[in-house]
Design a protein around this motif. Structure first.
Motif, PDB file in Angstrom:
ATOM      1  N   PRO A  91       0.676  -1.099   0.107  1.00 12.95           N
ATOM      2  CA  PRO A  91      -0.058  -0.129  -0.169  1.00 12.95           C
ATOM      3  C   PRO A  91       0.798   1.285  -0.400  1.00 12.95           C
ATOM      4  N   ARG A  92       2.053   1.310   0.808  1.00 10.40           N
ATOM      5  CA  ARG A  92       2.853   2.829   0.486  1.00 10.40           C
ATOM      6  C   ARG A  92       3.758   2.670  -0.846  1.00 10.40           C
ATOM      7  N   LEU A  93       3.561   2.226  -0.965  1.00  8.50           N
ATOM      8  CA  LEU A  93       4.175   1.696  -2.756  1.00  8.50           C
ATOM      9  C   LEU A  93       3.234   2.491  -3.121  1.00  8.50           C
TER      10      LEU A  93
ATOM     11  N   GLU B 299       2.283   9.789  -7.234  1.00  8.38           N
ATOM     12  CA  GLU B 299       3.688  11.203  -7.929  1.00  8.38           C
ATOM     13  C   GLU B 299       4.399  11.388  -8.928  1.00  8.38           C
ATOM     14  N   HIS B 300       4.466   9.536  -8.627  1.00  6.21           N
ATOM     15  CA  HIS B 300       5.846   9.096  -9.447  1.00  6.21           C
ATOM     16  C   HIS B 300       5.430   7.675 -10.759  1.00  6.21           C
ATOM     17  N   ASP B 301       6.522   7.663 -10.994  1.00  6.87           N
ATOM     18  CA  ASP B 301       6.323   7.280 -11.764  1.00  6.87           C
ATOM     19  C   ASP B 301       7.272   5.275 -11.646  1.00  6.87           C
ATOM     20  N   VAL B 302       8.554   4.990 -10.350  1.00  7.46           N
ATOM     21  CA  VAL B 302       9.370   5.019  -9.975  1.00  7.46           C
ATOM     22  C   VAL B 302       9.521   4.583  -8.766  1.00  7.46           C
ATOM     23  N   VAL B 303       8.956   4.269  -7.322  1.00  5.75           N
ATOM     24  CA  VAL B 303       9.315   3.977  -6.166  1.00  5.75           C
ATOM     25  C   VAL B 303       9.566   2.763  -6.118  1.00  5.75           C
ATOM     26  N   SER B 304      11.356   3.152  -5.264  1.00  4.17           N
ATOM     27  CA  SER B 304      12.005   1.772  -5.684  1.00  4.17           C
ATOM     28  C   SER B 304      11.892   1.567  -3.431  1.00  4.17           C
ATOM     29  N   GLY B 305      11.743  -0.055  -3.495  1.00  5.31           N
ATOM     30  CA  GLY B 305      11.795  -0.117  -2.387  1.00  5.31           C
ATOM     31  C   GLY B 305      13.235  -0.117  -1.341  1.00  5.31           C
TER      32      GLY B 305
ATOM     33  N   LYS C  23       9.839  -2.888  -5.753  1.00  4.93           N
ATOM     34  CA  LYS C  23       9.468  -2.349  -6.476  1.00  4.93           C
ATOM     35  C   LYS C  23       8.542  -1.503  -6.927  1.00  4.93           C
ATOM     36  N   ALA C  24       8.036  -0.675  -7.590  1.00  6.52           N
ATOM     37  CA  ALA C  24       6.680  -0.368  -8.337  1.00  6.52           C
ATOM     38  C   ALA C  24       7.196   0.988  -9.203  1.00  6.52           C
ATOM     39  N   TYR C  25       6.690   0.154 -10.673  1.00 12.87           N
ATOM     40  CA  TYR C  25       6.655   1.003 -11.580  1.00 12.87           C
ATOM     41  C   TYR C  25       5.162   1.137 -11.957  1.00 12.87           C
ATOM     42  N   ARG C  26       5.287   2.575 -13.294  1.00 13.93           N
ATOM     43  CA  ARG C  26       3.794   2.697 -14.316  1.00 13.93           C
ATOM     44  C   ARG C  26       4.180   1.928 -15.383  1.00 13.93           C
ATOM     45  N   LYS C  27       3.221   1.689 -16.206  1.00 10.39           N
ATOM     46  CA  LYS C  27       3.362   0.212 -16.692  1.00 10.39           C
ATOM     47  C   LYS C  27       4.108   1.233 -18.085  1.00 10.39           C
ATOM     48  N   GLU C  28       4.324   2.409 -18.403  1.00 10.59           N
ATOM     49  CA  GLU C  28       4.791   3.196 -19.275  1.00 10.59           C
ATOM     50  C   GLU C  28       6.767   3.288 -19.190  1.00 10.59           C
ATOM     51  N   VAL C  29       6.519   2.954 -18.051  1.00  9.85           N
ATOM     52  CA  VAL C  29       8.004   3.049 -17.931  1.00  9.85           C
ATOM     53  C   VAL C  29       9.027   1.631 -18.628  1.00  9.85           C
TER      54      VAL C  29
ATOM     55  N   TRP D 293      16.780   8.012 -16.971  1.00  6.68           N
ATOM     56  CA  TRP D 293      17.284   8.483 -18.829  1.00  6.68           C
ATOM     57  C   TRP D 293      16.556   8.337 -19.302  1.00  6.68           C
ATOM     58  N   VAL D 294      15.783   7.901 -19.087  1.00  5.17           N
ATOM     59  CA  VAL D 294      14.145   8.169 -20.403  1.00  5.17           C
ATOM     60  C   VAL D 294      12.666   9.390 -19.932  1.00  5.17           C
ATOM     61  N   GLY D 295      12.937  10.255 -18.522  1.00  2.79           N
ATOM     62  CA  GLY D 295      12.700  11.606 -17.720  1.00  2.79           C
ATOM     63  C   GLY D 295      11.976  10.451 -16.633  1.00  2.79           C
ATOM     64  N   ALA D 296      11.951   9.385 -16.578  1.00  5.32           N
ATOM     65  CA  ALA D 296      11.067   8.800 -15.368  1.00  5.32           C
ATOM     66  C   ALA D 296      11.265   9.480 -14.201  1.00  5.32           C
ATOM     67  N   SER D 297       9.884   9.515 -12.641  1.00  8.34           N
ATOM     68  CA  SER D 297      10.758  10.840 -12.216  1.00  8.34           C
ATOM     69  C   SER D 297      10.730   9.110 -10.738  1.00  8.34           C
ATOM     70  N   ILE D 298      11.373   9.354  -9.911  1.00  9.19           N
ATOM     71  CA  ILE D 298      12.071   8.393  -9.262  1.00  9.19           C
ATOM     72  C   ILE D 298      12.318   8.555  -7.331  1.00  9.19           C
ATOM     73  N   THR D 299      11.370   7.664  -6.168  1.00  9.97           N
ATOM     74  CA  THR D 299      11.736   8.392  -5.289  1.00  9.97           C
ATOM     75  C   THR D 299      11.647   6.953  -4.157  1.00  9.97           C
TER      76      THR D 299
END
Ligand code: UDP
Ligand code: MG
Length: 314
Positions: free
Chosen positions: A105-107, A113-119, A158-164, A184-190
């Motif tokens: 749920p936290r991811l 708000e982001h394209d990639v969430v890294s644990g 980790k969680a990713y938006r599909k487009e990434v 590098w492809v411009g995704a935002s990461i947290t």
């Protein structure tokens, strides 16, 4: 309607963990009320994993199983999960209960708000010398080299938006570098802190040799990041510098030979001059070959050297 979630899990010989994992994920996901699927990628398991998964799948149609013909490795398993995932958000996690589904749920919150969430396994439960210590160095090195600063590249949760992920091709041990590639492809990461547990069942699939493989893949990733669209820029400068130095030495030796009448046959300097000239020519030619490869690759694959976010007025 809220976006669908795909949970992708690479599995290799984890028969004891699977039932616990399934139950834990199920409890968490039902609580979130989200539409979801669980994709187990069975990476050529040879214990009871396949039949346990098949049993689960018969009872729950939210489960998808992708069974490999043999063991292709965790990166391949994750890549397959990405290919088959139907969700708008894709979450990856280990099958061995070291990652905790309670973090999902936290991811999901952070991915809004982001394209990639890294644990980030801040309180990691692995051996110090063989695991945590190499990992500290690896994370520092990967962050420095890629310019994408994360505390824990190695965390599978980790969680990713599909487009990434739909646009990233993975090779070797590269699943851990996805955040860097995404950047590098411009995704935002947290980053989000996650819980980590010691392995309860079975044993780890990796030894110390992973360090070498990760290092080599880091070199590959860095190279692709910097130079895949302009290889002559990678090899050319060194080739030119070495070649020119070699050439100058050769001129100097020629001067000694012709003007001063000295013998140069036994001079180490002559060897150096020849070596530098050959190296220089080779590097430049390598860069040119690289240029041809890059053009063939990009043009045959319909790839561009830029990524457009959106176009207005067209
Ligand atoms: N795994 C896999 N294929 C492999 C090796 C590992 O699918 O060839 C899976 C494994 O079942 C687990 C995850 O990848 O779900 C992480 O592996 P492991 O726990 O052995 O790595 P560690 O936590 O020790 O780094
Ligand atoms: Mg593990």
């Amino acid at each position: 309607m809220e976006e669908k979630v795909s949970i992708v899990i690479p599995v290799y010989n984890e028969e004891e963990s699977i039932p616990h994992l399934y139950k834990a994920i199920n409890d968490v996901m039902v609580d979130t009320g989200r539409d979801y699927e669980i994709i187990f990628v069975d990476d050529g398991s040879r214990d009871g994993t396949s039949s346990i998964l098949a049993d689960l799948q018969r009872k729950d149609n939210k489960i998808v199983i992708i069974e490999f013909r043999r063991n292709f490795g965790q990166t391949a398993a994750i890549a397959a999960g990405f290919d088959y995932a139907e969700g708008d958000v894709i979450i990856t996690m280990d099958a061995d209960l070291q990652n905790d589904p309670c973090d999902i749920p936290r991811l999901l919150e952070a991915i809004k708000e982001h394209d990639v969430v890294s644990g980030w396994r801040k309180n990691r439960k692995d051996k110090f010398f063989s695991r945590r210590f190499p990992s500290v160095i690896a994370n520092w090195l990967i962050s420095k080299v890629t310019g994408v600063y994360l505390h824990d590249y190695g965390c599978t949760l980790k969680a990713y938006r599909k487009e990434v992920v739909k646009n990233i091709r993975l090779y070797g041990e590269m699943h851990r570098f996805i955040p860097a590639i995404a950047d590098w492809v411009g995704a935002s990461i947290t980053e989000v802190e996650t819980t980590h547990h010691p392995r309860r069942f079975g044993k780890s699939k990796y030894g110390i040799s992973r360090i070498v493989r990760v290092l080599l893949d880091l070199i590959t990733v860095k190279f692709l990041q910097s130079f895949s669209t302009r290889p002559i820029q990678a090899f050319g400068p060194a080739g030119l510098v070495l070649g020119v130095i070699g050439f100058l030495i050769a001129i100097y030796l020629s001067y000694e030979k012709i003007a001063l009448g000295l013998s140069i046959g036994g001079r180490p300097l002559l060897l150096l001059a020849v070596l530098l000239i050959i190296l220089g020519v080779q590097l430049v030619v390598m860069g040119l070959l690289g240029e041809m490869l890059a053009r063939i690759y990009h043009e045959s694959q319909g790839k561009t050297i830029y990524i457009v976010k959106r176009v207005l007025g067209r």
